[in-house]
Design a protein around this motif. Structure first.
Motif, short mmCIF file in Angstrom:
data_model
loop_
_atom_site.label_atom_id
_atom_site.label_comp_id
_atom_site.label_asym_id
_atom_site.label_seq_id
_atom_site.Cartn_x
_atom_site.Cartn_y
_atom_site.Cartn_z
N LYS A 110 35.65 21.14 18.93
CA LYS A 110 36.41 22.06 18.25
C LYS A 110 36.66 23.45 18.98
CE LYS A 110 39.20 22.67 14.42
NZ LYS A 110 40.22 21.99 14.24
N VAL A 111 35.43 23.84 19.25
CA VAL A 111 35.52 25.24 20.20
C VAL A 111 36.07 25.03 21.58
CG1 VAL A 111 33.79 26.92 21.56
CG2 VAL A 111 33.42 25.99 19.24
N LEU A 112 35.85 23.94 22.30
CA LEU A 112 36.91 23.89 23.40
C LEU A 112 38.29 23.45 22.98
CD1 LEU A 112 34.41 20.87 25.20
CD2 LEU A 112 34.76 23.38 25.80
N ALA A 113 38.55 22.80 22.05
CA ALA A 113 40.19 22.77 21.72
C ALA A 113 40.64 24.30 21.76
CB ALA A 113 40.40 22.16 20.38
N TYR A 114 40.03 25.25 20.85
CA TYR A 114 40.31 26.61 20.63
C TYR A 114 40.14 27.28 21.79
CZ TYR A 114 39.11 26.33 15.73
OH TYR A 114 38.89 26.03 14.37
N ILE A 115 39.30 26.98 23.04
CA ILE A 115 39.35 27.69 24.27
C ILE A 115 40.72 27.11 25.03
CG2 ILE A 115 38.15 27.60 26.46
CD1 ILE A 115 35.71 27.62 24.90
N ASP A 116 41.02 26.04 25.06
CA ASP A 116 42.25 25.68 25.73
C ASP A 116 43.43 26.29 25.33
OD1 ASP A 116 43.08 23.77 27.66
OD2 ASP A 116 43.93 22.15 26.15
N GLU A 117 43.25 26.26 23.87
CA GLU A 117 44.69 26.83 23.16
C GLU A 117 44.69 28.28 23.62
OE1 GLU A 117 46.61 27.49 18.70
OE2 GLU A 117 44.41 27.24 19.14
N ILE A 118 44.04 29.22 23.54
CA ILE A 118 44.00 30.53 24.01
C ILE A 118 44.02 30.78 25.43
CG2 ILE A 118 41.47 30.90 23.99
CD1 ILE A 118 42.23 33.96 22.80
N ALA A 119 43.85 29.80 26.10
CA ALA A 119 43.72 29.83 27.64
C ALA A 119 45.50 29.82 27.96
CB ALA A 119 42.92 29.11 28.33
N ALA A 120 46.00 28.77 27.35
CA ALA A 120 47.29 28.26 27.27
C ALA A 120 48.15 29.35 27.06
CB ALA A 120 47.70 27.16 26.71
N ILE A 121 47.97 29.95 25.88
CA ILE A 121 48.60 31.10 25.53
C ILE A 121 48.82 32.24 26.42
CG2 ILE A 121 48.92 32.89 23.71
CD1 ILE A 121 47.85 30.70 21.75
N THR A 122 47.68 32.55 26.90
CA THR A 122 47.34 33.68 27.58
C THR A 122 48.03 33.51 29.10
OG1 THR A 122 45.05 34.18 26.97
CG2 THR A 122 45.55 34.91 29.21
N THR A 152 51.04 29.01 42.66
CA THR A 152 51.55 28.17 41.32
C THR A 152 50.13 27.99 40.21
OG1 THR A 152 50.57 26.14 42.87
CG2 THR A 152 52.84 26.86 43.06
N SER A 153 49.20 28.82 40.66
CA SER A 153 48.08 28.61 39.44
C SER A 153 47.40 29.88 39.10
CB SER A 153 46.98 27.44 40.28
OG SER A 153 46.35 28.43 41.04
N MET A 154 46.77 29.77 38.01
CA MET A 154 45.95 30.96 37.81
C MET A 154 44.48 30.62 36.90
SD MET A 154 48.13 32.35 34.43
CE MET A 154 49.75 32.02 35.07
N GLU A 155 43.77 31.44 37.14
CA GLU A 155 42.49 31.37 36.28
C GLU A 155 42.24 32.10 35.10
OE1 GLU A 155 38.15 32.54 37.92
OE2 GLU A 155 38.83 30.67 38.86
N VAL A 156 41.68 31.54 33.97
CA VAL A 156 41.68 32.41 32.84
C VAL A 156 40.42 32.43 32.28
CG1 VAL A 156 42.56 32.43 30.53
CG2 VAL A 156 44.13 31.63 32.34
N PHE A 157 39.82 33.45 32.06
CA PHE A 157 38.48 33.76 31.69
C PHE A 157 38.46 33.85 29.91
CE2 PHE A 157 35.08 36.36 30.08
CZ PHE A 157 33.80 35.48 30.43
N VAL A 158 37.66 33.02 29.30
CA VAL A 158 37.74 33.03 27.88
C VAL A 158 36.22 33.27 27.58
CG1 VAL A 158 38.22 31.69 25.73
CG2 VAL A 158 39.74 31.63 27.68
N SER A 159 36.10 34.20 26.55
CA SER A 159 34.84 34.15 25.96
C SER A 159 34.93 34.01 24.37
CB SER A 159 34.28 35.65 26.09
OG SER A 159 35.23 36.83 25.59
N VAL A 160 33.86 33.56 23.65
CA VAL A 160 33.81 33.25 22.29
C VAL A 160 32.56 33.85 21.68
CG1 VAL A 160 33.87 31.44 20.64
CG2 VAL A 160 34.93 30.98 22.80
N HIS A 161 32.94 34.57 20.62
CA HIS A 161 31.69 35.26 19.90
C HIS A 161 31.75 34.96 18.43
CE1 HIS A 161 30.45 37.62 23.35
NE2 HIS A 161 32.00 37.79 23.49
N SER A 162 30.55 34.72 17.69
CA SER A 162 30.62 34.67 16.45
C SER A 162 30.06 35.82 15.67
CB SER A 162 29.72 33.22 16.15
OG SER A 162 29.44 32.96 14.93
#
Length: 91
Positions: free
Chosen positions: A27-39, A81-91
């Motif tokens: 579930k956390v990985l899905a959230y990470i993938d979603e926010i990376a796509a939005i970004t 044609t590509s980019m790198e997106v850094f994602v951090s998750v905190h609780s």
């Protein structure tokens, strides 16, 4: 690149958790993938983005039912044609 910075908050609910009442890693990985796509879409100003790979994910602690996850993503580098997106998750 700061214009593409994205922050999302998610509440950990019972359907998101396992028998120990902690959030499923998938579930956390899905959230990470979603926010990376939005970004990535914000940065490229296009309505399409595809995840090609994920370098690494380190789960340092778990989140329980009722916790709020804060996800923050930012474009850290770009190519032609590509980019790198850094994602951090905190609780």
């Amino acid at each position: 690149m700061s214009q593409s910075r994205t922050i999302i908050s998610k509440l950990v609910l019972p359907p998101d958790t396992n028998h120990m009442q902690t959030i499923f890693g998938g579930k956390v990985l899905a959230y990470i993938d979603e926010i990376a796509a939005i970004t990535a879409m914000k940065h490229s100003n296009k309505a399409a983005a595809v995840t090609a790979s994920i370098d690494s994910v380190d789960f340092l602690s778990s989140a329980k039912v009722g916790d709020v996850l804060e996800l923050e993503a930012v474009v850290s580098s770009t190519g032609r044609t590509s980019m790198e997106v850094f994602v951090s998750v905190h609780s």
